[in-house]
Design an enzyme around this catalytic site. Structure first.
Site, PDB file in Angstrom:
ATOM      1  NE  ARG A   1      -7.512   5.661   1.564  1.00 51.19           N
ATOM      2  CZ  ARG A   1      -8.375   4.902   2.208  1.00 51.19           C
ATOM      3  NH1 ARG A   1      -9.598   5.314   2.403  1.00 51.19           N
ATOM      4  NH2 ARG A   1      -8.016   3.730   2.675  1.00 51.19           N
TER       5      ARG A   1
ATOM      6  NE  ARG B   1     -11.162   7.952  -4.654  1.00 55.54           N
ATOM      7  CZ  ARG B   1     -11.541   7.617  -3.437  1.00 55.54           C
ATOM      8  NH1 ARG B   1     -10.655   7.277  -2.539  1.00 55.54           N
ATOM      9  NH2 ARG B   1     -12.812   7.585  -3.121  1.00 55.54           N
TER      10      ARG B   1
ATOM     11  NE  ARG C   1      -4.222  -1.536   0.019  1.00 56.48           N
ATOM     12  CZ  ARG C   1      -5.379  -1.407   0.678  1.00 56.48           C
ATOM     13  NH1 ARG C   1      -5.596  -0.394   1.464  1.00 56.48           N
ATOM     14  NH2 ARG C   1      -6.312  -2.314   0.532  1.00 56.48           N
TER      15      ARG C   1
ATOM     16  CE1 TYR D   1     -13.036  -7.382   1.674  1.00 57.63           C
ATOM     17  CE2 TYR D   1     -11.306  -8.993   1.252  1.00 57.63           C
ATOM     18  CZ  TYR D   1     -11.745  -7.848   1.885  1.00 57.63           C
ATOM     19  OH  TYR D   1     -10.916  -7.172   2.735  1.00 57.63           O
TER      20      TYR D   1
ATOM     21  CG  ASP E   1      -8.928  -3.557  -4.556  1.00 55.16           C
ATOM     22  OD1 ASP E   1      -8.399  -2.824  -3.703  1.00 55.16           O
ATOM     23  OD2 ASP E   1      -9.695  -4.504  -4.257  1.00 55.16           O
TER      24      ASP E   1
END
Ligand code: CP3
Length: 351
Positions: A27, A36, A23, A153, A73
């Site tokens: 952000r 973004r 990561r 998921y 992702d």
């Protein structure tokens, strides 16, 4: 040109240790937050090669990392199979749950590469950008989710604290679970092969939810499917280094490494390196495992812990990384400071 990270993956101890962070894009970087804002949604970034190349390159330009992890992702695989996926603002991923045979039968491998095509374009574009910008010391790492993690998921339709929906399904209807995981394995193998065709020089399998899985389920739904992915990828690309990251798998890590045949293993924060040195084969590259909380704190505690990891692993092939991903609240100055400490071997403040 030989690349430090590839040398470590191929079994050589490298000093200073090559470094990248899970990561590392995203952000915590102001330049990502600006991108973004322009793009709107993370999935729009993933499927727009120009933006995904930019997001992949941002941490390489800023920190001169040794590894550039593809910006995408793990949930693009369920989406390519036909499951609906969206990101709820401020919360996380949502999917229409796969609850029964009808739902499963609605998924298909037929069009996965149409959907995933832009991601392969991104991979090729990242390789080109690394060359054009004179950052070719850096290894481009492709990735996919581990089959169990992706299935958690798909079944729950969202992240869950204990993955109970997937575990219940695996206990209640193992044949269904196997069919679902087989489909994910097939898609993932093809997806990774296409990433490598396009220019990925190594790949990582993120099994983020490998912790707390009973041994029986761990063998059938983590080790066995991962081994199949490794074999499929190796059949097409025999020399590609593969990193497995069975996060929080504890005592099951040695069996995972041995049975799947991965070249390298990501060690989460909880792993004792003294234990890992004894429990894992000398030829396997060890990646990890600084506590992401130390990265958020920065300072002496971060630097000295990082250098201790490098010292403990100095005689082994080692890639410096965190035990899990960079959190959005991390200061970029701490990341710069960490990279400088690893490269200089000095724990003192750099100014
Ligand atoms: O630098 C990188 O690692 C970039 C590429 C990358 C992303 N996701 C981008 C992303 C990678 C390797 C992933 C993997 C991923 N995605 C995992 C496995 C690794 C892990 O962290 O355990 C998982 C479980 C996912 C699923 C996922 N994606 C969740 C649960 C979330 C929401 C939580 C969060 O951090 O917001 C995402 C969103 C996501 N994927 C973001 C990024 C940069 C945040 C994006 C944004 O809001 O702009």
């Amino acid at each position: 040109m030989t690349k430090p990270l590839l040398n470590a993956l191929n079994g050589q101890p490298v000093s200073p240790a090559p470094i990248w962070l899970m990561r590392q894009a995203g952000r915590h970087l102001p330049e990502y937050r600006a991108l973004r804002e322009q793009a709107g949604d993370i999935l729009d970034i993933c499927y727009t090669p120009e933006w995904a190349i930019e997001a992949t390159m941002q941490p390489i330009r800023r920190y001169k990392m040794d590894g550039a992890i593809l910006f995408a992702d793990i949930l693009v695989i369920p989406q390519a199979l036909g499951q609906k996926l969206w990101f709820e603002k401020g919360e996380g991923p949502r999917l229409t749950p796969i609850a029964n045979r009808d739902d499963l039968n609605g998924l298909s491998l037929d069009k996965i590469h149409d959907q995933l095509g832009p991601i392969y374009e991104t991979v090729a574009g990242v390789r080109k950008a690394l060359k054009d910008e004179d950052l070719d010391h850096c290894t481009h790492i492709g990735f996919a989710g581990g089959p169990w993690t992706v299935a958690t998921y798909m079944i729950a339709g969202r992240g869950t604290p204990d993955q109970a929906p997937a575990k219940e399904m695996a206990w209640r209807d193992p044949a269904f679970m196997k069919d679902l995981i087989d489909l994910v394995v097939e898609a993932t193998g093809q997806y990774l092969i296409r990433q490598i065709d396009a220019g990925a020089e190594a790949v990582q399998i993120f099994e983020s939810w490998a912790g707390g899985v009973a041994p029986d389920l761990f063998d059938r739904f983590i080790i066995e499917p991962t081994k199949q992915i490794v074999e499929t990828v190796r059949a097409a690309h025999p020399d590609i280094p593969i990193i497995g990251f069975p996060r929080a798998a504890g005592g099951s890590i040695p069996a995972y490494v041995e049975a799947t045949g991965v070249n390298a293993v990501g060690l989460d924060t909880s792993v004792s390196l003294d234990w890992a040195l004894k429990a894992l084969p000398e030829t396997v590259c060890l990646q990890g495992n600084l506590d992401p909380i130390l990265l958020r704190m920065g300072g002496d505690a971060m630097r000295s812990s990082a250098l201790r990891i490098c010292d403990q692993l100095k005689d082994r092939p080692h890639i410096f990384n965190l035990g899990h991903g960079v959190t959005p609240d991390v200061s970029p100055d701490h990341v710069s400071d960490l990279v400088a400490a690893i490269r200089s071997g000095l724990s003192g403040s750099n100014g």
